[in-house]
Design a protein around this motif. Structure first.
Motif, short mmCIF file in Angstrom:
data_model
loop_
_atom_site.label_atom_id
_atom_site.label_comp_id
_atom_site.label_asym_id
_atom_site.label_seq_id
_atom_site.Cartn_x
_atom_site.Cartn_y
_atom_site.Cartn_z
N GLY A 36 -33.94 5.99 -14.69
CA GLY A 36 -32.69 6.11 -15.42
C GLY A 36 -31.47 5.87 -14.54
O GLY A 36 -30.52 5.19 -14.94
N ILE A 37 -31.52 6.40 -13.32
CA ILE A 37 -30.41 6.19 -12.38
C ILE A 37 -30.31 4.71 -12.02
O ILE A 37 -29.22 4.13 -11.99
CB ILE A 37 -30.59 7.07 -11.12
N MET A 38 -31.46 4.09 -11.78
CA MET A 38 -31.47 2.68 -11.38
C MET A 38 -31.02 1.74 -12.50
O MET A 38 -30.43 0.71 -12.24
CB MET A 38 -32.87 2.27 -10.89
N THR A 39 -31.30 2.11 -13.75
CA THR A 39 -30.88 1.26 -14.87
C THR A 39 -29.46 1.59 -15.32
O THR A 39 -28.87 0.84 -16.09
CB THR A 39 -31.82 1.42 -16.08
N GLY A 40 -28.92 2.70 -14.84
CA GLY A 40 -27.58 3.10 -15.23
C GLY A 40 -27.56 3.98 -16.46
O GLY A 40 -26.50 4.37 -16.94
N ASP A 41 -28.73 4.29 -17.01
CA ASP A 41 -28.81 5.16 -18.18
C ASP A 41 -28.51 6.62 -17.84
O ASP A 41 -28.08 7.39 -18.69
CB ASP A 41 -30.19 5.08 -18.85
N ILE A 42 -28.76 6.98 -16.58
CA ILE A 42 -28.51 8.34 -16.12
C ILE A 42 -27.52 8.27 -14.97
O ILE A 42 -27.72 7.50 -14.03
CB ILE A 42 -29.81 9.03 -15.64
N ASN A 43 -26.47 9.07 -15.04
CA ASN A 43 -25.51 9.16 -13.95
C ASN A 43 -26.12 10.04 -12.86
O ASN A 43 -26.53 11.17 -13.13
CB ASN A 43 -24.20 9.75 -14.47
N GLY A 44 -26.19 9.52 -11.64
CA GLY A 44 -26.81 10.26 -10.54
C GLY A 44 -26.15 11.59 -10.28
O GLY A 44 -26.81 12.60 -10.03
N MET A 45 -24.82 11.63 -10.36
CA MET A 45 -24.10 12.88 -10.12
C MET A 45 -24.42 13.89 -11.22
O MET A 45 -24.61 15.07 -10.96
CB MET A 45 -22.59 12.60 -10.04
N THR A 46 -24.51 13.41 -12.47
CA THR A 46 -24.86 14.29 -13.59
C THR A 46 -26.27 14.84 -13.39
O THR A 46 -26.52 16.03 -13.60
CB THR A 46 -24.78 13.52 -14.93
N ALA A 47 -27.20 13.97 -12.98
CA ALA A 47 -28.58 14.42 -12.73
C ALA A 47 -28.61 15.49 -11.65
O ALA A 47 -29.34 16.48 -11.75
CB ALA A 47 -29.44 13.22 -12.32
N PHE A 48 -27.78 15.32 -10.62
CA PHE A 48 -27.70 16.28 -9.53
C PHE A 48 -27.13 17.61 -10.05
O PHE A 48 -27.68 18.67 -9.77
CB PHE A 48 -26.83 15.71 -8.40
N MET A 49 -26.05 17.52 -10.81
CA MET A 49 -25.39 18.73 -11.31
C MET A 49 -26.25 19.50 -12.31
O MET A 49 -26.15 20.71 -12.41
CB MET A 49 -24.05 18.38 -11.98
N THR A 50 -27.11 18.79 -13.05
CA THR A 50 -27.93 19.46 -14.06
C THR A 50 -29.31 19.84 -13.52
O THR A 50 -30.15 20.34 -14.26
CB THR A 50 -28.11 18.55 -15.29
N GLY A 51 -29.55 19.58 -12.23
CA GLY A 51 -30.81 20.00 -11.62
C GLY A 51 -31.97 19.03 -11.80
O GLY A 51 -33.08 19.32 -11.36
N LYS A 52 -31.74 17.88 -12.43
CA LYS A 52 -32.82 16.90 -12.57
C LYS A 52 -33.10 16.19 -11.25
O LYS A 52 -34.16 15.63 -11.05
CB LYS A 52 -32.44 15.85 -13.62
N LEU A 53 -32.10 16.22 -10.38
CA LEU A 53 -32.20 15.59 -9.07
C LEU A 53 -31.79 16.61 -8.03
O LEU A 53 -30.73 17.23 -8.15
CB LEU A 53 -31.26 14.36 -9.02
N LYS A 54 -32.65 16.81 -7.04
CA LYS A 54 -32.30 17.71 -5.94
C LYS A 54 -32.21 16.86 -4.68
O LYS A 54 -33.04 15.98 -4.46
CB LYS A 54 -33.36 18.80 -5.78
#
Length: 102
Positions: A67-85
């Motif tokens: 999702g991050i690579m396709t632009g469907d998921i914002n990396g910062m949003t993923a980080f803030m919501t705990g999907k990305l550590k």
């Protein structure tokens, strides 16, 4: 992580964005094996396993990376919501989209 995802990363790698870089991106996937990317002065080397001393470590599911690579998921949003550590040089993670543009 499936080989197709790795192949897409290799195909999309932008050597110009990696000018002068010498960094290791460690990926820990909740649903696949660990991999790391060695980016050194315009080259990309993808390895399976764990690196001794990565610049930044990223933990997520493979769907989150896609999702991050396709632009469907914002990396910062993923980080803030705990999907990305992330640990280590977290700011490096922000360069992933310029290193691997759509």
């Amino acid at each position: 992580m499936s080989n197709s995802t790795l192949d897409k990363l290799k195909a999309r790698f932008n050597p110009d964005a990696a000018e002068g870089m010498d960094e290791v991106f460690q990926f820990h996937f909740e649903d696949a094996g660990d991999h790391y990317l060695v980016i050194k002065n315009r080259t990309l080397n993808v390895q399976e396993g764990e690196h001794d001393d990565p610049s930044v470590s990223l933990s997520m599911g493979t769907d989150t990376l896609k999702g991050i690579m396709t632009g469907d998921i914002n990396g910062m949003t993923a980080f803030m919501t705990g999907k990305l550590k992330a640990t280590g040089n977290v700011m490096l993670a922000t360069k992933l989209t310029s290193l691997f543009p759509n």
